[in-house]
Design a protein around this motif. Structure first.
Motif, PDB file in Angstrom:
ATOM      1  N   LEU A  62       0.853  -1.183   0.000  1.00  0.00           N
ATOM      2  CA  LEU A  62       0.000   0.000   0.000  1.00  0.00           C
ATOM      3  C   LEU A  62       0.888   1.231   0.000  1.00  0.00           C
ATOM      4  O   LEU A  62       2.004   1.201   0.535  1.00  0.00           O
ATOM      5  CB  LEU A  62      -0.849   0.025   1.273  1.00  0.00           C
ATOM      6  CG  LEU A  62      -1.991  -0.962   1.404  1.00  0.00           C
ATOM      7  CD1 LEU A  62      -2.490  -0.949   2.825  1.00  0.00           C
ATOM      8  CD2 LEU A  62      -3.106  -0.574   0.468  1.00  0.00           C
ATOM      9  N   CYS A  63       0.405   2.300  -0.589  1.00  0.00           N
ATOM     10  CA  CYS A  63       1.100   3.567  -0.418  1.00  0.00           C
ATOM     11  C   CYS A  63       0.919   4.000   1.028  1.00  0.00           C
ATOM     12  O   CYS A  63      -0.065   3.651   1.670  1.00  0.00           O
ATOM     13  CB  CYS A  63       0.534   4.625  -1.350  1.00  0.00           C
ATOM     14  SG  CYS A  63       1.067   4.415  -3.026  1.00  0.00           S
ATOM     15  N   LYS A  64       1.865   4.765   1.522  1.00  0.00           N
ATOM     16  CA  LYS A  64       1.866   5.078   2.940  1.00  0.00           C
ATOM     17  C   LYS A  64       0.935   6.252   3.250  1.00  0.00           C
ATOM     18  O   LYS A  64       0.636   7.054   2.371  1.00  0.00           O
ATOM     19  CB  LYS A  64       3.288   5.423   3.372  1.00  0.00           C
ATOM     20  CG  LYS A  64       4.292   4.354   3.035  1.00  0.00           C
ATOM     21  CD  LYS A  64       3.901   3.027   3.625  1.00  0.00           C
ATOM     22  CE  LYS A  64       4.712   1.884   3.084  1.00  0.00           C
ATOM     23  NZ  LYS A  64       4.412   1.553   1.674  1.00  0.00           N
ATOM     24  N   PRO A  65       0.479   6.313   4.488  1.00  0.00           N
ATOM     25  CA  PRO A  65      -0.320   7.481   4.876  1.00  0.00           C
ATOM     26  C   PRO A  65       0.490   8.753   4.704  1.00  0.00           C
ATOM     27  O   PRO A  65       1.710   8.751   4.849  1.00  0.00           O
ATOM     28  CB  PRO A  65      -0.619   7.244   6.347  1.00  0.00           C
ATOM     29  CG  PRO A  65       0.340   6.205   6.786  1.00  0.00           C
ATOM     30  CD  PRO A  65       0.639   5.373   5.596  1.00  0.00           C
ATOM     31  N   LYS A  66      -0.200   9.814   4.356  1.00  0.00           N
ATOM     32  CA  LYS A  66       0.496  11.035   3.980  1.00  0.00           C
ATOM     33  C   LYS A  66       0.195  12.133   4.977  1.00  0.00           C
ATOM     34  O   LYS A  66      -0.936  12.587   5.076  1.00  0.00           O
ATOM     35  CB  LYS A  66       0.008  11.455   2.595  1.00  0.00           C
ATOM     36  CG  LYS A  66       1.097  11.955   1.722  1.00  0.00           C
ATOM     37  CD  LYS A  66       0.727  12.011   0.261  1.00  0.00           C
ATOM     38  CE  LYS A  66      -0.476  12.837  -0.061  1.00  0.00           C
ATOM     39  NZ  LYS A  66      -0.633  13.098  -1.491  1.00  0.00           N
ATOM     40  N   LEU A  67       1.216  12.570   5.718  1.00  0.00           N
ATOM     41  CA  LEU A  67       1.041  13.759   6.542  1.00  0.00           C
ATOM     42  C   LEU A  67       1.012  14.942   5.593  1.00  0.00           C
ATOM     43  O   LEU A  67       1.831  15.020   4.691  1.00  0.00           O
ATOM     44  CB  LEU A  67       2.224  13.923   7.490  1.00  0.00           C
ATOM     45  CG  LEU A  67       2.280  13.073   8.744  1.00  0.00           C
ATOM     46  CD1 LEU A  67       3.453  13.523   9.588  1.00  0.00           C
ATOM     47  CD2 LEU A  67       1.016  13.191   9.544  1.00  0.00           C
ATOM     48  N   LEU A  68       0.067  15.829   5.781  1.00  0.00           N
ATOM     49  CA  LEU A  68       0.006  16.966   4.870  1.00  0.00           C
ATOM     50  C   LEU A  68       0.924  18.072   5.382  1.00  0.00           C
ATOM     51  O   LEU A  68       0.901  18.389   6.567  1.00  0.00           O
ATOM     52  CB  LEU A  68      -1.431  17.492   4.786  1.00  0.00           C
ATOM     53  CG  LEU A  68      -2.447  16.485   4.278  1.00  0.00           C
ATOM     54  CD1 LEU A  68      -3.812  17.137   4.195  1.00  0.00           C
ATOM     55  CD2 LEU A  68      -2.045  15.969   2.918  1.00  0.00           C
ATOM     56  N   PRO A  69       1.737  18.635   4.509  1.00  0.00           N
ATOM     57  CA  PRO A  69       2.601  19.738   4.941  1.00  0.00           C
ATOM     58  C   PRO A  69       1.786  20.988   5.229  1.00  0.00           C
ATOM     59  O   PRO A  69       0.833  21.293   4.514  1.00  0.00           O
ATOM     60  CB  PRO A  69       3.540  19.937   3.761  1.00  0.00           C
ATOM     61  CG  PRO A  69       2.874  19.314   2.607  1.00  0.00           C
ATOM     62  CD  PRO A  69       1.985  18.254   3.117  1.00  0.00           C
ATOM     63  N   LEU A  70       2.163  21.694   6.300  1.00  0.00           N
ATOM     64  CA  LEU A  70       1.485  22.951   6.604  1.00  0.00           C
ATOM     65  C   LEU A  70       1.992  24.016   5.640  1.00  0.00           C
ATOM     66  O   LEU A  70       3.127  23.963   5.201  1.00  0.00           O
ATOM     67  CB  LEU A  70       1.801  23.368   8.039  1.00  0.00           C
ATOM     68  CG  LEU A  70       1.420  22.359   9.105  1.00  0.00           C
ATOM     69  CD1 LEU A  70       1.899  22.824  10.455  1.00  0.00           C
ATOM     70  CD2 LEU A  70      -0.080  22.177   9.136  1.00  0.00           C
ATOM     71  N   LYS A  71       1.129  24.982   5.357  1.00  0.00           N
ATOM     72  CA  LYS A  71       1.533  26.003   4.403  1.00  0.00           C
ATOM     73  C   LYS A  71       2.138  27.188   5.128  1.00  0.00           C
ATOM     74  O   LYS A  71       1.662  27.584   6.184  1.00  0.00           O
ATOM     75  CB  LYS A  71       0.316  26.479   3.613  1.00  0.00           C
ATOM     76  CG  LYS A  71      -0.084  25.512   2.547  1.00  0.00           C
ATOM     77  CD  LYS A  71      -1.267  26.072   1.801  1.00  0.00           C
ATOM     78  CE  LYS A  71      -1.863  25.014   0.908  1.00  0.00           C
ATOM     79  NZ  LYS A  71      -3.176  25.414   0.440  1.00  0.00           N
ATOM     80  N   SER A  72       3.179  27.769   4.523  1.00  0.00           N
ATOM     81  CA  SER A  72       3.769  28.954   5.134  1.00  0.00           C
ATOM     82  C   SER A  72       2.853  30.146   4.883  1.00  0.00           C
ATOM     83  O   SER A  72       2.019  30.136   3.987  1.00  0.00           O
ATOM     84  CB  SER A  72       5.144  29.222   4.558  1.00  0.00           C
ATOM     85  OG  SER A  72       5.031  29.724   3.255  1.00  0.00           O
TER      86      SER A  72
END
Lengths: 515, 90
Positions: B49-59
């Motif tokens: 499976l593809c791994k869970p993705k933490l979403l990057p916070l936006k600057s």
């Protein structure tokens, strides 16, 4: 009415309270009343003051910190003649991400971007996508709505912003740049600085800005470091990095400023010399010990060079100086998550929540951390919050995708199926969701559907090894050895250290040898 | 040793009965740990499976840029709409 305020004073007050639109409107009125030409009348200080105040208000409206701004177009990257070494040694270039030199989490655990770097915890204008190493890679990169980059940076965001600022004024631009007598303004340093910022930020006319800056620095007999920095900024925008470097260095000799260090480092990064940039930052730190932006700059470079442990060290250093630094917290948090410590990551993300960050991304991350740290009570509520805060469909898709993982984790295949489907409904370029959906289909024995999904996934995201590997596995099972071998090789190219792929290739080679 | 530990953890009054029960269970099921012979594990390749993705916070800069771009697009659209309206009325 006796209680009415002097209009110019009121405009100033608006400006200080950052109500720039009101300020600009008021200045326009003042300028309409007093005899107003293209240029301010030197005999009328009021109109001059209103003129410059309006320019400043308009600048502030579109002001973006130049240190942060960076968006490279395809042309700049491919036709980049500035890099010193075309085939740099490992560890000296930003183009080769390098196989994680420092024991960071492998690709099997941490997803990577198109350029083969582990995904970061924080998104800045320049991190949106890494630079592809070769022409082939740059063109091959799939043009989904999400990853498209402009052809050149001169057709990119800057220009669009510049034209946008013009759109809002129906009677044309506020200052007609072509009719401006730059020599006259360069004699008046106070006016010239504000005018320069207006031209540079609002009108986005770098060439005119450069002319003004050159005249002004001449007028100040090359003794004003500020103008040198501005000339450097213009050269940087025009892509003349060596000239920019000279200006910034000269400015640093006169007056050491943190900003100048940052700009100069940006030049070195554009020249693909991360080691020089690192040394420069360290020099800067000698002069300004504990300066957060410099520390953060070092951490960013290490992160881009795939040296995660050094990056984390410097991010921790940042947090020692400024314990509310969002970027540092987010990066350390995501690092902990992908090195199998979700409960520590959870603490970092909770800290962000306490600090008042309140958006879809944060709640999504909180939800994932909660789930993997076995705090199930908070998981679904976090994801619900994330869904309600999502601003566009891509964000919603990502949240549904992660929810799919939760469903897989609790063994609810139906729910997982639905989640991945919803992710695709919201963003039908979501390659990861295609791949995971294929795995679920395969579990139910739907080989053909799984194969189709995997093919879509691998064409959307050729940089991921999972779809290639899965496709190879399926093809191997149904006896299509040739396709299996081709896919396995793609998988190996994307992730050379993957043991299962190596195993599969070895097996296939044995098969072929027997034939 | 584990039995003694269990005894210490449990409430003091029920020690005896607990211990005796556990002893019974233990006598029924004994773990098998072969010390001789071959151990074989079949390695089955499973799909990943593809791994869970933490979403990057936006600057903040990025957020501001996006907001400005959005606003610009909106004004363009409004102006175009106004243009169309004018054409229709004329």
């Amino acid at each position: 009415m006796g209680s009415e305020m002097e209009p110019l004073l009121l405009a100033w007050s608006y400006f200080r309270r950052r109500k720039f639109q009101l300020c600009a409107d008021l200045c326009t009125q003042v300028l309409e009343k007093s005899p107003y030409d293209q240029e301010p009348d030197p005999e009328l200080p009021v109109s001059q003051a209103a003129w410059i105040l309006k320019a400043r208000a308009l600048t502030e409206m579109v002001y973006v910190d130049e240190v942060d701004v960076d968006q490279e177009g395809i042309a700049e990257m491919i036709l980049d003649e500035n890099a010193i070494a075309q085939v740099p040694r490992p560890g000296t270039s930003l183009k080769l991400p390098g196989t994680s030199q420092s024991g960071g989490p492998s690709q099997a655990v941490r997803p990577v971007t198109q350029a083969g770097r582990p995904i970061t915890g924080y998104l800045r204008p320049s991190t949106q996508s890494g630079r592809p190493g070769t022409m082939e890679q740059a063109i091959k990169a799939p043009r989904t709505a999400y990853t498209a980059r402009p052809i050149t940076s001169s057709s990119g965001r800057f220009v669009r912003l510049g034209t946008a600022s013009m759109l809002t004024s129906p009677d044309g631009p506020f200052i007609n740049l072509s009719r401006l007598n730059l020599t006259k303004y360069s004699q008046k340093p106070k006016l010239a600085k504000a005018l320069f910022e207006y031209i540079f930020h609002h009108e986005n006319d770098v060439k005119t800005a450069l002319d003004l800056a050159a005249l002004s620095t001449e007028h100040s007999q090359y003794k004003d470091w500020w103008w040198k920095v501005q000339i450097g900024k213009c050269y940087y925008r025009l892509g003349m990095y060596r000239e920019a470097e000279k200006q910034f260095k000269s400015a640093l000799k006169q007056q050491e400023m943190v900003d100048t260090f940052l700009y100069l480092a940006k030049v070195y990064i554009a020249l693909d010399q991360p080691v020089t940039a690192l040394n420069l930052f360290k020099q800067g730190l000698d002069k300004f010990p504990g300066e957060v932006t410099l520390l953060c700059g070092i951490a960013r470079i290490y992160e881009e060079m795939n040296n995660i442990s050094s990056a984390t060290e410097y991010y921790k250093e940042v947090l020692k100086q400024d314990n509310t630094h969002v970027e540092a917290i987010a990066c350390i948090g995501s690092n902990h998550f992908y090195s199998d410590q979700p409960e520590i990551a959870l603490r970092f993300y909770r800290r962000l929540l306490q600090m008042g960050v309140y958006n879809c991304q944060l709640f999504n991350n909180l939800g994932l951390c909660c789930f993997y740290a076995q705090q199930y009570d908070m998981t679904l509520t976090s994801f619900e919050r994330a869904l309600s805060l999502a601003e566009n469909e891509e964000e919603t898709a990502d949240v549904w995708y992660n929810l799919g993982h939760v469903a897989v984790g609790i063994g609810d295949t139906n729910l997982a199926h639905q989640c991945f489907r919803l992710a695709l409904v919201n963003n039908n370029h979501h390659a990861e969701a295609y791949n995971n959906l294929a795995v679920l289909e395969m579990r139910q024995g739907h080989v053909e559907q799984a194969r189709a999904l995997l093919q879509t996934a691998s064409s959307l995201a050729p940089h991921m090894y999972e779809p290639h590997f899965n496709f190879a596995t399926i093809s191997d099972k149904i006896g299509d050895l040739q396709r299996s071998y081709a896919a396995a090789q793609k998988s190996e190219a994307a992730f050379p250290d993957h043991v299962d792929t190596q195993h599969l290739i070895k097996q296939l080679k044995q098969h072929f040898a027997m034939l | 040793v584990p039995e003694a530990a269990a005894g210490r953890l449990g409430p003091p009054g029920k020690n005896v009965s607990n211990n005796s029960k556990m002893a019974e269970v233990k006598s029924m099921f004994r773990e098998v740990l072969p010390k001789q012979g071959q151990l074989s594990v079949e390695d089955v390749t499973t799909m990943v499976l593809c791994k869970p993705k933490l979403l990057p916070l936006k600057s903040l800069t990025l957020e501001k840029l996006e907001k400005m771009q959005q606003a610009a697009q909106d004004t363009v659209r409004q102006q175009e709409m106004a243009e169309k309206q004018r054409q229709i009325t004329h």
